[in-house]
Design a protein around this motif. Structure first.
Motif, PDB file in Angstrom:
ATOM      1  N   TRP A 173      44.234  26.012  57.125  1.00 46.79           N
ATOM      2  CA  TRP A 173      43.055  26.552  57.014  1.00 46.79           C
ATOM      3  C   TRP A 173      43.550  26.884  55.273  1.00 46.79           C
ATOM      4  CZ3 TRP A 173      38.978  29.443  58.451  1.00 46.79           C
ATOM      5  CH2 TRP A 173      38.712  29.721  60.033  1.00 46.79           C
ATOM      6  N   TYR A 174      42.485  27.188  54.660  1.00 45.85           N
ATOM      7  CA  TYR A 174      42.539  27.074  52.437  1.00 45.85           C
ATOM      8  C   TYR A 174      41.734  28.481  52.085  1.00 45.85           C
ATOM      9  CZ  TYR A 174      44.856  22.588  51.989  1.00 45.85           C
ATOM     10  OH  TYR A 174      45.996  21.084  52.540  1.00 45.85           O
ATOM     11  N   ARG A 175      41.667  28.615  51.601  1.00 53.07           N
ATOM     12  CA  ARG A 175      40.851  29.571  50.569  1.00 53.07           C
ATOM     13  C   ARG A 175      41.532  29.195  49.357  1.00 53.07           C
ATOM     14  NH1 ARG A 175      43.427  35.723  50.175  1.00 53.07           N
ATOM     15  NH2 ARG A 175      44.550  35.840  48.768  1.00 53.07           N
ATOM     16  N   GLN A 176      39.616  29.868  49.305  1.00 46.76           N
ATOM     17  CA  GLN A 176      39.555  29.346  47.267  1.00 46.76           C
ATOM     18  C   GLN A 176      38.275  30.114  46.802  1.00 46.76           C
ATOM     19  OE1 GLN A 176      36.233  25.518  47.592  1.00 46.76           O
ATOM     20  NE2 GLN A 176      36.696  25.386  46.000  1.00 46.76           N
ATOM     21  N   SER A 177      38.997  30.720  45.979  1.00 48.67           N
ATOM     22  CA  SER A 177      38.129  31.746  45.088  1.00 48.67           C
ATOM     23  C   SER A 177      37.429  31.148  44.630  1.00 48.67           C
ATOM     24  CB  SER A 177      39.344  32.684  44.564  1.00 48.67           C
ATOM     25  OG  SER A 177      40.057  33.507  45.672  1.00 48.67           O
ATOM     26  N   LEU A 178      36.402  32.177  43.451  1.00 43.52           N
ATOM     27  CA  LEU A 178      35.527  31.245  43.160  1.00 43.52           C
ATOM     28  C   LEU A 178      35.612  30.552  41.169  1.00 43.52           C
ATOM     29  CD1 LEU A 178      32.409  31.135  41.939  1.00 43.52           C
ATOM     30  CD2 LEU A 178      32.331  33.228  41.303  1.00 43.52           C
ATOM     31  N   GLY A 179      35.748  29.272  41.140  1.00 43.67           N
ATOM     32  CA  GLY A 179      35.693  29.156  39.912  1.00 43.67           C
ATOM     33  C   GLY A 179      37.144  28.451  39.872  1.00 43.67           C
ATOM     34  N   GLN A 180      38.560  28.132  41.303  1.00 44.44           N
ATOM     35  CA  GLN A 180      39.655  28.003  41.861  1.00 44.44           C
ATOM     36  C   GLN A 180      39.470  26.912  42.389  1.00 44.44           C
ATOM     37  OE1 GLN A 180      42.119  29.630  40.443  1.00 44.44           O
ATOM     38  NE2 GLN A 180      40.283  30.576  38.427  1.00 44.44           N
ATOM     39  N   GLY A 181      41.117  25.989  42.800  1.00 39.65           N
ATOM     40  CA  GLY A 181      40.482  25.081  43.763  1.00 39.65           C
ATOM     41  C   GLY A 181      41.273  25.420  44.732  1.00 39.65           C
ATOM     42  N   PRO A 182      41.116  25.352  46.051  1.00 42.58           N
ATOM     43  CA  PRO A 182      41.779  25.620  47.972  1.00 42.58           C
ATOM     44  C   PRO A 182      43.153  25.816  47.394  1.00 42.58           C
ATOM     45  CG  PRO A 182      40.256  24.378  47.697  1.00 42.58           C
ATOM     46  CD  PRO A 182      40.232  23.879  46.703  1.00 42.58           C
ATOM     47  N   GLU A 183      43.610  26.869  48.339  1.00 42.10           N
ATOM     48  CA  GLU A 183      44.581  27.449  48.462  1.00 42.10           C
ATOM     49  C   GLU A 183      45.084  27.338  49.768  1.00 42.10           C
ATOM     50  OE1 GLU A 183      46.150  29.791  44.471  1.00 42.10           O
ATOM     51  OE2 GLU A 183      44.789  31.760  45.355  1.00 42.10           O
ATOM     52  N   ARG A 243      42.054  45.124  57.717  1.00 38.64           N
ATOM     53  CA  ARG A 243      42.152  45.920  56.965  1.00 38.64           C
ATOM     54  C   ARG A 243      41.645  45.186  55.469  1.00 38.64           C
ATOM     55  NH1 ARG A 243      47.007  46.373  58.596  1.00 38.64           N
ATOM     56  NH2 ARG A 243      48.573  45.726  57.048  1.00 38.64           N
ATOM     57  N   THR A 244      40.520  44.589  55.856  1.00 35.46           N
ATOM     58  CA  THR A 244      40.167  43.786  54.527  1.00 35.46           C
ATOM     59  C   THR A 244      40.036  44.934  52.925  1.00 35.46           C
ATOM     60  OG1 THR A 244      38.142  44.514  54.918  1.00 35.46           O
ATOM     61  CG2 THR A 244      39.037  42.187  56.087  1.00 35.46           C
ATOM     62  N   GLU A 245      40.534  43.725  52.599  1.00 37.89           N
ATOM     63  CA  GLU A 245      40.161  44.215  50.804  1.00 37.89           C
ATOM     64  C   GLU A 245      39.065  43.222  49.990  1.00 37.89           C
ATOM     65  OE1 GLU A 245      43.783  44.327  49.587  1.00 37.89           O
ATOM     66  OE2 GLU A 245      45.094  45.453  50.723  1.00 37.89           O
ATOM     67  N   ARG A 246      39.452  43.982  48.744  1.00 42.73           N
ATOM     68  CA  ARG A 246      38.041  43.288  47.951  1.00 42.73           C
ATOM     69  C   ARG A 246      38.765  42.368  47.696  1.00 42.73           C
ATOM     70  NH1 ARG A 246      36.859  48.748  46.635  1.00 42.73           N
ATOM     71  NH2 ARG A 246      34.599  49.730  46.920  1.00 42.73           N
ATOM     72  N   GLY A 247      39.966  42.183  48.114  1.00 44.39           N
ATOM     73  CA  GLY A 247      40.250  40.901  46.287  1.00 44.39           C
ATOM     74  C   GLY A 247      40.743  40.003  47.951  1.00 44.39           C
ATOM     75  N   ASP A 248      40.240  40.060  49.249  1.00 46.49           N
ATOM     76  CA  ASP A 248      40.073  38.835  50.579  1.00 46.49           C
ATOM     77  C   ASP A 248      38.367  38.655  49.633  1.00 46.49           C
ATOM     78  OD1 ASP A 248      41.356  41.542  52.537  1.00 46.49           O
ATOM     79  OD2 ASP A 248      42.770  40.416  51.591  1.00 46.49           O
ATOM     80  N   SER A 249      37.729  38.476  49.171  1.00 47.31           N
ATOM     81  CA  SER A 249      36.962  37.631  49.061  1.00 47.31           C
ATOM     82  C   SER A 249      36.648  36.709  48.636  1.00 47.31           C
ATOM     83  CB  SER A 249      35.720  38.813  48.080  1.00 47.31           C
ATOM     84  OG  SER A 249      35.378  39.667  48.587  1.00 47.31           O
ATOM     85  N   ALA A 250      36.269  35.662  49.379  1.00 49.38           N
ATOM     86  CA  ALA A 250      36.403  34.231  49.055  1.00 49.38           C
ATOM     87  C   ALA A 250      36.047  33.113  50.021  1.00 49.38           C
ATOM     88  CB  ALA A 250      38.183  34.091  48.969  1.00 49.38           C
ATOM     89  N   VAL A 251      35.411  32.168  50.196  1.00 43.39           N
ATOM     90  CA  VAL A 251      35.498  30.995  50.495  1.00 43.39           C
ATOM     91  C   VAL A 251      36.502  30.275  51.513  1.00 43.39           C
ATOM     92  CG1 VAL A 251      34.394  28.737  51.214  1.00 43.39           C
ATOM     93  CG2 VAL A 251      32.916  30.190  49.323  1.00 43.39           C
TER      94      VAL A 251
END
Lengths: 113, 115
Positions: free
Chosen positions: A34-44, A81-89
């Motif tokens: 599993w990776y997380r990709q925020s806008l304008g970033q590479g996957p983490e 307990r999702t937070e707005r900062g969890d928004s990503a692909v």
């Protein structure tokens, strides 16, 4: 299936809610990421499964994030307990073995409002 | 800590031209350097990859040049086409606990090829 399938493709949830994101890897692939990709970033990197076990969960940002792969195939990423900062692909990838090419799904776009 | 630095952030090239994207890395434990292509709304797809014991790899119009001593590698897209317009990511693969070969990614380059 022919490729890695992720559902849903889009998820909008309210802050504080619980969400589950599903990944169906390529049949026979033992390694799952599993990776997380925020806008304008590479996957983490978030977490790596070899079979049923989470072999490396060092990328999970905090204890609100958890993932399972009970039968060594489908995996579910769970966010409490999702937070707005969890928004990503959220991207899932699988490979035949850890050393072989990783194939990615199309991702789940999570939006926390 | 960004272990793979990618440039430029965006690139505009005319059809038929050469697109060049550069990456530099810090982690000497990387054993594999892939390039991924990502179209909007899609997951990344492996384009081409190289191992550090090779200085160049070519597949069709795509070439990776690798400089181990400088810890740099680059992607060259020859005869660029409008269909190449996408975001390109370089990455390094490192070994971690539990036989995890996770990828460390650059920030991406948005390529636009004008017709």
């Amino acid at each position: 299936g022919a490729g890695v399938s992720q559902t849903p493709s889009n998820k909008v949830t309210e802050k504080g809610k619980y969400v589950e994101l599903r990944c169906d890897p390529i049949s026979g692939h033992t390694a799952l990421y599993w990776y997380r990709q925020s806008l304008g970033q590479g996957p983490e990197f978030l977490i790596y499964f070899q079979g049923t076990g989470a072999a490396d969960d060092s990328g999970l940002p905090n204890d609100r994030f958890f993932a399972v792969r009970p039968e060594g195939s489908v995996s579910t990423l769970k966010i409490q307990r999702t937070e707005r900062g969890d928004s990503a692909v959220y991207l899932c990838a699988s490979s035949l073995r850890g050393l072989s090419e990783a194939f990615f799904g199309q991702g789940t776009r999570l939006t926390v409002v | 800590q960004q272990q793979v630095k990618q440039s430029p952030q965006s690139l505009i090239v005319q059809k038929g031209g050469i697109s060049i994207i550069n990456c530099a890395y810090e982690n000497t434990a990387f054993d594999y350097f892939p390039w991924y292509q990502q179209f909007p709304g899609k997951g990344p797809a492996l384009l081409i990859a190289i191992r550090p014991d090779v200085s160049e790899k070519k597949e069709g119009r795509f070439t990776i040049s690798f400089n181990k001593s400088a810890k740099q590698f680059s992607l060259h897209i020859m005869d660029s086409q409008p269909g190449d317009s996408a975001t390109y990511f370089c990455a390094g693969r490192c070994y971690n606990a539990g036989n995890n070969r996770k990828l460390i990614w650059g920030l991406g380059t948005s390529l636009a090829v004008n017709p």
